[in-house]
Write a protein that holds these residues in place. Structure first.
Motif, PDB file in Angstrom:
ATOM      1  N   GLN A 247       0.829  -1.204   0.000  1.00 22.09           N
ATOM      2  CA  GLN A 247       0.000   0.000   0.000  1.00 22.09           C
ATOM      3  C   GLN A 247       0.861   1.251   0.000  1.00 22.09           C
ATOM      4  O   GLN A 247       0.582   2.217  -0.719  1.00 22.09           O
ATOM      5  N   LYS A 248       1.940   1.253   0.793  1.00 24.23           N
ATOM      6  CA  LYS A 248       2.835   2.406   0.848  1.00 24.23           C
ATOM      7  C   LYS A 248       3.486   2.644  -0.509  1.00 24.23           C
ATOM      8  O   LYS A 248       3.539   3.779  -0.998  1.00 24.23           O
ATOM      9  N   ALA A 249       3.967   1.580  -1.133  1.00 23.96           N
ATOM     10  CA  ALA A 249       4.588   1.716  -2.452  1.00 23.96           C
ATOM     11  C   ALA A 249       3.576   2.193  -3.488  1.00 23.96           C
ATOM     12  O   ALA A 249       3.912   2.983  -4.381  1.00 23.96           O
ATOM     13  N   SER A 250       2.337   1.758  -3.354  1.00 27.04           N
ATOM     14  CA  SER A 250       1.280   2.145  -4.297  1.00 27.04           C
ATOM     15  C   SER A 250       0.918   3.611  -4.143  1.00 27.04           C
ATOM     16  O   SER A 250       0.578   4.287  -5.123  1.00 27.04           O
ATOM     17  N   ASP A 251       0.975   4.103  -2.920  1.00 29.09           N
ATOM     18  CA  ASP A 251       0.641   5.503  -2.662  1.00 29.09           C
ATOM     19  C   ASP A 251       1.664   6.453  -3.281  1.00 29.09           C
ATOM     20  O   ASP A 251       1.379   7.640  -3.465  1.00 29.09           O
ATOM     21  N   GLU A 252       2.829   5.915  -3.626  1.00 31.80           N
ATOM     22  CA  GLU A 252       3.906   6.746  -4.154  1.00 31.80           C
ATOM     23  C   GLU A 252       3.965   6.742  -5.676  1.00 31.80           C
ATOM     24  O   GLU A 252       4.847   7.357  -6.273  1.00 31.80           O
ATOM     25  N   THR A 253       3.023   6.068  -6.321  1.00 28.92           N
ATOM     26  CA  THR A 253       3.009   6.010  -7.785  1.00 28.92           C
ATOM     27  C   THR A 253       1.583   5.852  -8.285  1.00 28.92           C
ATOM     28  O   THR A 253       0.701   5.438  -7.529  1.00 28.92           O
ATOM     29  N   ASP A 254       1.377   6.201  -9.549  1.00 29.93           N
ATOM     30  CA  ASP A 254       0.079   5.939 -10.169  1.00 29.93           C
ATOM     31  C   ASP A 254       0.196   4.805 -11.180  1.00 29.93           C
ATOM     32  O   ASP A 254      -0.734   4.540 -11.934  1.00 29.93           O
ATOM     33  N   GLN A 255       1.336   4.119 -11.194  1.00 25.90           N
ATOM     34  CA  GLN A 255       1.579   3.016 -12.114  1.00 25.90           C
ATOM     35  C   GLN A 255       1.032   1.711 -11.559  1.00 25.90           C
ATOM     36  O   GLN A 255       0.873   1.558 -10.337  1.00 25.90           O
ATOM     37  N   PHE A 256       0.771   0.759 -12.450  1.00 28.05           N
ATOM     38  CA  PHE A 256       0.190  -0.508 -12.004  1.00 28.05           C
ATOM     39  C   PHE A 256       1.229  -1.483 -11.459  1.00 28.05           C
ATOM     40  O   PHE A 256       0.889  -2.529 -10.911  1.00 28.05           O
ATOM     41  N   SER A 257       2.523  -1.136 -11.571  1.00 28.02           N
ATOM     42  CA  SER A 257       3.560  -2.003 -11.017  1.00 28.02           C
ATOM     43  C   SER A 257       4.685  -1.151 -10.447  1.00 28.02           C
ATOM     44  O   SER A 257       4.814   0.036 -10.768  1.00 28.02           O
ATOM     45  N   SER A 258       5.496  -1.779  -9.604  1.00 24.88           N
ATOM     46  CA  SER A 258       6.608  -1.068  -8.993  1.00 24.88           C
ATOM     47  C   SER A 258       7.728  -2.064  -8.720  1.00 24.88           C
ATOM     48  O   SER A 258       7.561  -3.276  -8.894  1.00 24.88           O
TER      49      SER A 258
END
Length: 342
Positions: A247-258
């Protein structure tokens, strides 16, 4: 093909289609397209513009992944749709749940668009569509503009490849005048999911991450789908949850992968279950890696390794027809991983 040449080819295909339609038509004005006086123009706002469908669409084409499943689920057979290039178990370009629906509707396979090198605009134009559905897609603005020369186009609401299955149904069904039927389809699928999940209490609230396709030859990075991706979104439907790390990593991007360096793999200590694509050899590779083997989900063998080129792996990305087709099998695999994690 260059943009000017492609546009000229599309225009030529459109002109030919119009001539053929005009020459062969024997309809009376009341029977012709637009003769349905009950139709109210539909306007849909999406990420690439605003589309108004002035007349009732009789010929529905779809591009990109799974959009054809919405009209099919509602009893409408598209005139053309994207060929399946992932998860097709018999090489005919049609996924098994789509085959089943076409058989149920006693319908022939629509024209298949080969999208290996991008959208085949000429093939789409050849089907003479009244509307083009792409509610779940990765259309670029150029794609959208070119398709709009053929027919009104409905693109994704906000994020490319980030439309949840409910919204895919909502936006595509609205475009073909079946919004109420689309709402009922969503309710039916929700009921089916809830009923199936109730039989798998072990997975409730398990924190689950979805690794992207892992390259066994290079484990220096951990690549994963964020909560913006429909695969990860589906975990919530199944009663599971996103780990705080994801969730933290997702909050830092609008991309579907990281991506995270394998040296920082301990950030995923809050992950109970890993879902990924691969086989037993991939699991062995993760277990043998000095860094990734320290992840609790790997230590506990709490891994669902889906066959990436088979229907089950494909359906981890939920779509209107695939959900019913693989739900029980998917839950069984998640249940095994949840049991190993406890």
């Amino acid at each position: 093909m260059s943009r000017p040449l492609r546009a000229m080819t599309v225009a030529a295909a459109m002109s030919t289609a119009l001539v053929l339609t005009a020459c062969s038509s024997t309809e009376t004005p009341a029977d012709a397209k637009g003769g349905d006086e009950s139709w109210t123009p539909v306007t849909i706002e999406h990420a690439l513009g605003t589309t108004t469908i002035e007349e009732k669409p009789e010929r529905v084409a779809t591009v990109n992944w799974a959009n054809h499943e919405v009209p099919l689920a509602l009893g409408v057979v598209p005139v053309g749709m994207a060929s399946a290039d992932f998860g097709d178990d018999d090489g005919n370009g049609v996924l098994p749940w789509v085959e089943d629906k076409l058989e149920e509707l006693d319908a022939e396979t629509p024209a298949l668009f080969d999208e290996t090198d991008g959208i085949d605009f000429e093939a789409v134009a050849d089907t003479q569509p009244d509307v083009i559905l792409a509610g779940y897609s990765g259309l670029t603005q150029e794609d959208y503009d070119t398709l709009s020369e053929i027919a009104p186009v409905v693109a994704y609401p906000e994020t490319a490849w980030g439309t949840p299955w409910r919204e895919m149904i909502e936006i595509n069904s609205k475009a073909i005048g079946l919004a109420e039927e689309g709402e009922e389809l969503v309710k039916d699928l929700e009921t089916e999911i809830d009923s199936a999940v109730a039989d798998h209490p072990a997975i409730k609230d398990m924190s689950t991450m979805f690794l992207t396709h892992v390259d066994p030859s290079d484990l220096s990075e951990v690549n994963f789908y964020t909560t913006h991706d429909t695969r990860a979104m589906f975990f919530e439907d199944l009663g599971m949850q996103a780990p705080a790390s994801i969730q933290k990593a997702s909050d830092e991007t609008d991309q579907f992968s990281s991506t995270v360096s394998a040296e920082q793999a301990d950030v995923f200590d809050d992950v109970d279950i890993i879902v990924t694509y691969g086989g037993d050899d991939l699991v062995t590779t993760l277990e043998d890696d000095e860094l990734l083997s320290q992840m609790p989900a790997v230590k506990n063998k709490s891994i669902v390794n889906l066959p990436g080129d088979a229907p089950l792996g494909t359906a981890a990305n939920p779509t209107p027809l695939s959900i019913s087709f693989v739900l029980d099998d998917y839950l069984d695999e998640l249940d095994k991983a949840a049991t190993a994690a406890k």
